[in-house]
Design a protein around this motif. Structure first.
Motif: not given
Length: 1009
Positions: A815-821, A823-837, A889-896
């Motif tokens: 298990f690895y814990v990542i500080d997603w906040n 890193l500026g990550v919206d945990i409900k946004s999974e794919s970077q898309g072609r625009r590399r979000k 996979k994106y989070s189904s909730g606003e927070r972990p």
């Protein structure tokens, strides 16, 4: 002293006629020419060193031709290895048998010129003192130009006058009918040089036209890659082994290099070849380097970019795109040694005689094995002074010669002696096999190559506490006059091949028999005190063991089933039981869905196991295994002998282990069971059969008939399985379009229906079937997880139950814990898309989790993905490639939090992706295909690091035998490691167990705190 000379005149437009004339310019008649042959020809044979005359194979072939013609005029084939003198054999046949009119058919324009020149003065027969000065050389006609109407009479006149006519099949087929009719009428003998071409239509057409004539077919390679037969009785076959033993061939030193970058391959081949040329010239050898390219364009490119720099060697390039006069000049420079480097295409293949060609730099491989053999054999010839061994340099990573070399070994084991491989990068397995084979005493037998033997993997075992072997005991069992023994005392391995005669089933006549071979391999496993035997005749096998290893005791009964220990997810396919005590029914066989009841009965006391066969996973791979209470263990593999001995040792250790309980093995095995409804639990994984999931083929495609559109299966995805009103509902995605299907299971069967989207069909060629019918034939596999961690796998209307392993715990370092906040990550946004979000989970994974030292980092997100991110690390030195598959996979909730639903799909994706472990080439090709589609549709790349060139290099590495490893990770910021629940642990443990049980892989998880 009689003096004659040859004069050459042009006939028609470019054809040539060579006549022998005396000092007064007299042209001789055919009768005078033939009479002179009778008086001036004296046969000589060189049987000892220093003698001049025909070589033994030439004389043998000549004698065979005479013997054949004494009784038959049917077509005859003569096999002489390249370099043993086919041309002089032809000329000796013509002059000694005083053939008035002969047509010689050759495959190429250059060889046509060479044979014309040789035939006009009988090659080197005068130098061999087989022809006196009184000989009148044959009138020889070179037919190489199309006949114009006004030239027909002149050409016909030349044909009537000529003793020898030389041409190619293409030119003969283009002859006007009047000319061809005269040629057929005039000829006595037709000789086909390089006769392995005869299966080609153009050659076959010519041969058909002359079937009434005496036909001789000369070749060095009577076999063809396409399997087509060279028709005609083989009257003489002088093998490569004989030619080498007689000293007509020297060994070829093969220097394979491995350069996976196509841009560097040519430079590396040339560098090594030039080094060898320098060394040979320093030693006083008159060697010439030939660089072979596949086309005129490639030859020019290699010459300009590389070889033209070495001006001290006067490099030249020769191909048909260069004017004839220039070609002739360059060829003369090569022959006289002024040019030490020649770049060419196929100019120096069949029949071209330049003994100083000793270094071959093959930049592009030959497609045909016979051509490869011709090419290599020409470099191995011993003719000429100041010549050393031939050297062959190519890039096996680019497959320039590797496949052809392997085929040479399969077709003619004499290449094992002729081809010496010098490579520090030799594959370990090949080195081990070579060392193992080298320990066998072959005795007088040389024509059986042990390295080519492959055997079905099986063993019967005997306890033997002694190390003593009575090696000659085999002579008490097998016919010593018909048996070939191979003895390896070092490893205690003994191989016997016995020729046997058996009666045919279709006749009672005693003298009609068929010949076959019995095969026996015995191995004394001193470490375990076991004799292993693999044989084609069990009765003889038992007597062999008894005679060579007295008092050895057969191992039988329940202990044999210990060989199943350690096989994960063992799925038994067949199970045979013997009734105890035996009654009217003494034996029963269980298969398919009956296995479960058979296992229950076997574990009980009413019967004993007779035999079983199944599949499972062991040591990180799939295996098959079968066992019989009579003492036999087998696998559905065919392997080399050294593999078999190692396998036997591992089996013996299990069979001797008294701590293994065979009933537990059966209880823990898997069995199919018919179901009438879907099981309880949550469906978290769905996938199509592996053959579809891994296919990159376009032969079968999804078809939307209303829109007239087709899509390959590798642009599709099955996802989000769920139970709705007792049916299994799932989504089928094609790129960004969603289609919904349901599977229904009832009392007797199962079916599919489409409930949303345009009706899908599967298109294969001109045929189409509804997608629902296709799913019935190729049903998806659905995995359910139940509350206690049990996994139930359903396919069609069958289920397999996999119980959880309670003793297994997921290690904390998984298990690895990542500080997603951070890193500026919206945990409900999974794919970077072609625009590399930059705020997406996938973007953060690529830039903060993936090892940046990887040679390839690939954004594979989308329908048909291998994983959301694929990274590849390449270790050239240790021949190893590591693929790391990241599933996001994106989070189904606003927070972990502690939502088990956040794990179902991503864990299912992780399990699904192990199918690529056995399909690595398809994985790399899938990445290539998906990159090409992205580039074509959007002019954008999926690569974060690397490029298509790197992928093509990777493909070559995998094909060349690089070891491949896999790592699999799930990335789900919606899971809080501090809040994780037992049900969440169960799904993670189930996925981890699946990865470990099957391919020994470790699951790593990237979550939130």
């Amino acid at each position: 002293m009689v003096t004659y000379k040859n004069i050459i005149s042009t006939i028609g437009r470019g054809n040539q006629l060579s006549r022998c004339v005396n000092a007064e310019g007299k042209i001789f008649s055919q009768e005078e020419i033939i009479n002179s042959w009778k008086l001036s020809y004296q046969e000589r044979v060189s049987r000892n060193k220093g003698e001049i005359g025909l070589r033994v194979p030439q004389f043998g072939a000549l004698s065979a031709i005479r013997a054949h013609w004494a009784t038959s005029n049917s077509p005859a084939t003569i096999v002489l290895p390249t370099g043993t003198g086919k041309s002089e054999t032809m000329y000796a046949t013509i002059i000694s048998e005083r053939i008035s009119s002969t047509l010689i058919i050759v495959p190429s324009n250059l060889l046509r010129e060479q044979i014309f020149e040789g035939a006009s003065h009988f090659g080197i027969l005068p130098k061999l003192k087989m022809i006196s000065n009184e000989v009148i050389y044959p009138t020889t006609f070179l037919y190489k130009s199309k006949v114009k109407d006004e030239d027909e009479l002149t050409i016909i006149s030349a044909i009537e006058e000529a003793n020898i006519i030389v041409s190619t099949p293409g030119m003969i087929n283009k002859m006007p009918s009047s000319v061809l009719d005269k040629l057929v009428e005039r000829l006595d003998v037709v000789i086909f040089d390089e006769a392995h071409h005869l299966a080609a239509p153009e050659w076959g057409t010519v041969r058909e036209r002359f079937l009434g004539k005496k036909i001789l077919q000369f070749t060095a390679t009577p076999f063809r890659n396409d399997g087509k037969k060279v028709e005609g009785k083989m009257i003489f076959n002088y093998g490569l082994a004989l030619a080498q033993k007689a000293g007509y061939f020297k060994p070829i030193n093969f220097y394979p290099i491995q350069e996976f970058d196509e841009r560097k391959s040519d430079e590396e081949i040339a560098k090594i070849a030039i080094q060898h040329l320098d060394e040979d010239l320093d030693k006083g050898y008159e060697h010439v380097l030939l660089a072979r390219a596949k086309s005129r364009k490639r030859a020019d490119e290699i010459y300009e970019k590389i070889y033209s720099q070495y001006k001290e060697y006067n490099p030249v390039v020769i191909h048909t795109g260069i004017p004839a006069a220039q070609r002739k000049k360059y060829l003369k420079q090569v022959k006289n040694g002024n040019a030490k480097i020649v770049v060419c295409v196929d100019m120096f293949g069949e029949g071209i005689d330049i003994p100083t060609l000793k270094i071959a730099a093959i930049h592009d491989k030959y497609k045909s094995l016979p051509i490869t053999l011709q090419f290599i054999g020409r470099f191995a010839r011993t003719s000429g002074n100041n010549l050393g061994n031939a050297k062959l340099i190519t890039n096996v990573a680019m497959e320039d010669l590797k496949e052809s070399i392997e085929e040479l070994y399969r077709q003619d084991s004499d290449w094992n002696q002729l081809l010496n491989i010098h490579s520090h990068q030799a594959i370990d397995k090949e080195v081990e096999l070579s060392e193992f084979i080298g320990k066998f005493e072959k005795g007088h037998v040389k024509d059986i190559d042990l390295s080519q033997l492959k055997m079905k993997i099986s063993t019967r075992m005997f306890r033997y506490p002694s190390n003593r072997t009575f090696v000659d005991g085999w002579k008490q069992v097998l016919d010593s006059d018909k048996t070939t023994p191979f003895i390896n005392e070092v490893d205690s391995v003994y191989i016997f091949i016995e020729e046997i005669e058996t009666k045919v089933v279709w006749s009672d006549q005693k003298d009609i028999v068929q010949f076959d071979y019995d095969f026996f391999v015995l191995f004394l496993d001193k470490e375990n005190g076991i004799i292993h035997i693999n044989e084609t005749d069990a009765g003889k096998g038992n007597r062999l063991v008894e005679s060579m290893f007295p008092k050895a005791l057969a191992i039988k009964g329940d202990s044999i089933y210990r060989s199943l220990d350690g096989i994960n997810r063992l799925m038994i396919g067949t199970l045979g039981l013997k009734q105890q005590p035996s009654g009217r029914i003494s034996f029963r066989m269980f298969a398919g869905t009956d296995i479960k009841s058979g296992i229950s009965e076997a574990v009980g006391s009413g019967s004993t196991k007779s035999n079983l066969f199944g599949y499972g996973y062991q040591d990180g791979g799939r295996i098959s295994i079968g066992c019989s209470y009579k003492g036999k263990v087998w696998m559905r593999w065919v392997e080399r002998i050294n593999f078999w001995t190692s396998w036997c040792q591992n089996i013996a250790k299990k069979v001797l282990d008294d701590t293994i309980d065979t009933n537990n093995i059966l209880n823990n095995s898997l069995a199919l069971e018919v179901i009438k409804a879907f099981p309880e639990g949550v469906p978290y994984k769905i996938l199509l059969p592996e053959i579809i999931e891994t296919s990159n083929s376009l032969t079968k495609q999804l078809y939307i008939s209303k829109e007239q559109k087709v899509f390959p299966f590798f642009q599709t995805d099955l996802k989000n399985p769920s139970l709705v009103n007792g049916n299994l509902r799932f989504e089928f995605w094609i790129n960004e379009r969603k289609f919904i299907f349901e599977q229904i299971i009832n009392e007797t069967s199962y079916s599919f229906k489409q409930i949303e989207g345009q009706e899908l069909e599967v298109k294969s060629g001109n045929k189409t079937v509804r997608m629902t019918d296709y799913l019935y034939e190729y049903s998806p596999e659905i995995s359910f997880i139940q509350s206690d961690g049990t996994i139930v796998v359903v396919q069609e209307n069958l289920k397999t139950v996999i119980k959880p392993k309670s003793e297994i715990k997921l290690p904390s370092d998984s298990f690895y814990v990542i500080d997603w906040n951070g890193l500026g990550v919206d945990i409900k946004s999974e794919s970077q898309g072609r625009r590399r979000k930059p705020d997406s989970i996938q973007y953060a994974t690529i830039h903060n989790i993936v090892d940046q030292t990887s040679e390839i980092i690939f954004d594979d997100d989308g329908s048909g993905e291998i994983a959301d991110v694929v990274s590849v690390q390449i270790d050239i030195e240790h021949r190893r490639v590591v693929f790391h598959l990241y599933h996001c996979k994106y989070s189904s909730g606003e927070r972990p939090g502690a939502r088990v639903s956040d794990l179902y799909e991503v864990c299912g994706q992780a399990e699904k992706s192990i199918l690529w472990v056995d399909n690595v080439l398809e994985l790399v090709q899938r990445m290539i295909e998906r990159e090409n589609i992205r580039q074509r549709n959007y002019d954008e790349t999926r690569f974060e690091k690397g490029d298509l060139q790197t992928l093509h290099k990777l493909k070559k590495m995998v094909k060349s035998g690089f070891e491949t490893e896999f790592e699999i990770s799930i990335v789900q910021p919606g899971v809080s490691l501090l809040e994780i629940t037992d049900s969440m642990k169960q799904i993670i443990l189930a996925t981890d167990a699946y990865l470990k049980d099957t391919y020994g892989l470790r699951l790593t998880c990237y979550f939130s705190s």
